[in-house]
Design an enzyme around this catalytic site. Structure first.
Site: not given
Ligand code: NDP
Ligand code: 8X3
Length: 257
Positions: A9, A11, A13-14, A57, A84, A150, A180
Site C-alpha cells: 500500500g 501508493t 497515505g501512510f 493485490d 500497511n 473494520y 493510529p
Molecule cells: P489510504 O487509502 O491512503 O492508503 C491505503 C493503501 O492501501 C493504498 O496504497 C492502497 O493502494 C493500499 N491497498 C488497499 N487495498 C489493497 C489491496 N487489495 N492490495 C494492495 N494494496 C491495497 O489509507 P491510509 O494510508 O490511511 O491507510 C493505511 C493503513 O492504515 C490501512 O491499513 C488502514 O486501515 C490503516 N489506518 C488508517 C487510519 C486513518 O485514519 N487513515 C487510522 C488507523 C489505521 P492501491 O489502492 O493502489 O492498491
Molecule cells: C482508522 C481510524 O477511527 O476510523 O483505523 O477506525 S478509525
C-alpha cells in the site's frame, strides 16, 4: 550496505509517506500496491536504482507469491516488512452492511497481511534478523458505531502480532503494531466509496494526524537498537479521545416483545 523495506500500500497515505521517509534515510525499497501509475511515479521520484516496484493485490495469494519469488538480486534480503495495505468500507450498522464489503476488509486487512507475512518470514528467520511492522488501528481496541468488521480486522492484527512475537522468540525478528487514530489520507474517501464531501467532513474543523506523522513513528520503531522491540504504539491526534458509554433512555425494542 543499504537496508531494505517492503511496503504494501505504498501508493497513498501512510505507505507513501513511509516510502519517502525511508528513502530520505538511504533505504532501498520494494513498493507495492494496485495502482501502477502511482508506483511508476514513485520510483521515478525516489530513484530507480534503489526502488523496485510491484503491482500486487494483497488479496491474491498467487500475485503475492509471484512478487516474492520474482524479487530481483539486491532486493531479496528484506529487513522490514511494512504490512500497511488496508481499508475500511462503509460506516453503517452491522445489520445493514453489504456482506461484500465485509469480505473485502477481511481479505485485505487480514488475509493479505497473512500472505505477505508467511511468505517473507522464512527468509528473515534464516538470516536471523528482520522486522514485521503491522499497521493496526485504535479501532482494534475501542469500539464505535459502524466500526464492526473494520475494527475486528484490526483486532486480528493486534493479536496476530503478539502471537507472532511469541512464535519468533529467540529468532532475532522484531514485531511491532502501530495503531493510529484519526489520520487524513485517502482512507475516508475509500470508506465512503469516493464521496469527497463525506470524506472531507470527517476531518473538518479537526487537526488530524498526517501520513508524515505516522511515517515518523514507523521510522522510529525501525531505527531503535536491534535489542529493542517496540511491541505496540497507539496514537491519536490531540483532538481525539473517547466518549461516554451509550445508554438508551427509550423503551428498548427487545423489552416490548
Ligand atoms: P489510504 O487509502 O491512503 O492508503 C491505503 C493503501 O492501501 C493504498 O496504497 C492502497 O493502494 C493500499 N491497498 C488497499 N487495498 C489493497 C489491496 N487489495 N492490495 C494492495 N494494496 C491495497 O489509507 P491510509 O494510508 O490511511 O491507510 C493505511 C493503513 O492504515 C490501512 O491499513 C488502514 O486501515 C490503516 N489506518 C488508517 C487510519 C486513518 O485514519 N487513515 C487510522 C488507523 C489505521 P492501491 O489502492 O493502489 O492498491
Ligand atoms: C482508522 C481510524 O477511527 O476510523 O483505523 O477506525 S478509525
Amino acid at each position: 550496505m543499504s537496508k531494505i523495506i517492503l511496503i504494501t500500500g505504498a501508493t497513498s497515505g501512510f505507505g507513501r509517506a513511509s516510502a519517502e521517509l525511508f528513502s530520505q534515510n538511504g533505504w532501498k525499497m520494494i513498493l507495492t500496491g494496485r495502482r501502477r501509475d502511482r508506483l511508476f511515479e514513485l520510483r521515478e521520484k525516489l530513484g530507480p536504482d534503489t526502488v523496485h516496484i510491484a503491482v500486487v493485490d494483497v488479496r491474491d495469494l498467487s500475485q503475492v507469491r509471484e512478487m516474492v519469488q520474482g524479487l530481483p538480486e539486491g532486493f531479496r534480503d528484506i529487513d522490514i516488512l511494512l504490512n500497511n495495505a488496508g481499508l475500511a468500507l462503509g460506516l453503517g450498522p452491522a445489520q445493514e452492511t453489504d456482506l461484500d464489503q465485509w469480505e473485502t476488509m477481511v481479505d485485505t486487512n487480514i488475509k493479505g497481511l497473512l500472505y505477505m507475512t508467511r511468505l517473507l518470514l522464512p527468509g528473515m528467520v534464516a538470516r536471523g534478523k528482520g522486522h514485521i511492522i503491522n499497521i493496526g488501528s485504535v479501532a482494534a481496541s475501542w469500539p464505535y458505531p459502524g466500526g464492526n468488521t473494520y475494527g475486528a480486522t484490526k483486532a486480528f492484527v493486534q493479536q496476530f502480532s503478539r502471537n507472532l512475537r511469541a512464535d519468533l522468540h529467540g529468532t532475532g525478528i522484531r514485531v511491532t503494531t502501530i495503531e493510529p487514530g484519526l489520520a487524513e489520507s485517502e482512507f475516508s474517501l475509500v470508506r465512503f466509496g469516493g464521496d469527497k464531501e463525506k470524506a472531507a467532513k470527517v476531518y473538518e474543523g479537526t487537526e488530524p494526524l498526517s501520513p508524515a506523522d505516522i511515517a515518523e513513528i514507523i521510522y522510529w520503531t525501525a531505527s531503535r537498537p536491534a535489542h529493542v522491540n517496540i511491541n505496540c504504539v497507539e496514537v491519536m491526534p490531540l483532538c481525539q479521545s473517547w466518549g461516554n458509554f451509550a445508554v438508551s433512555r427509550k423503551e428498548i425494542a427487545v423489552g416490548k416483545q
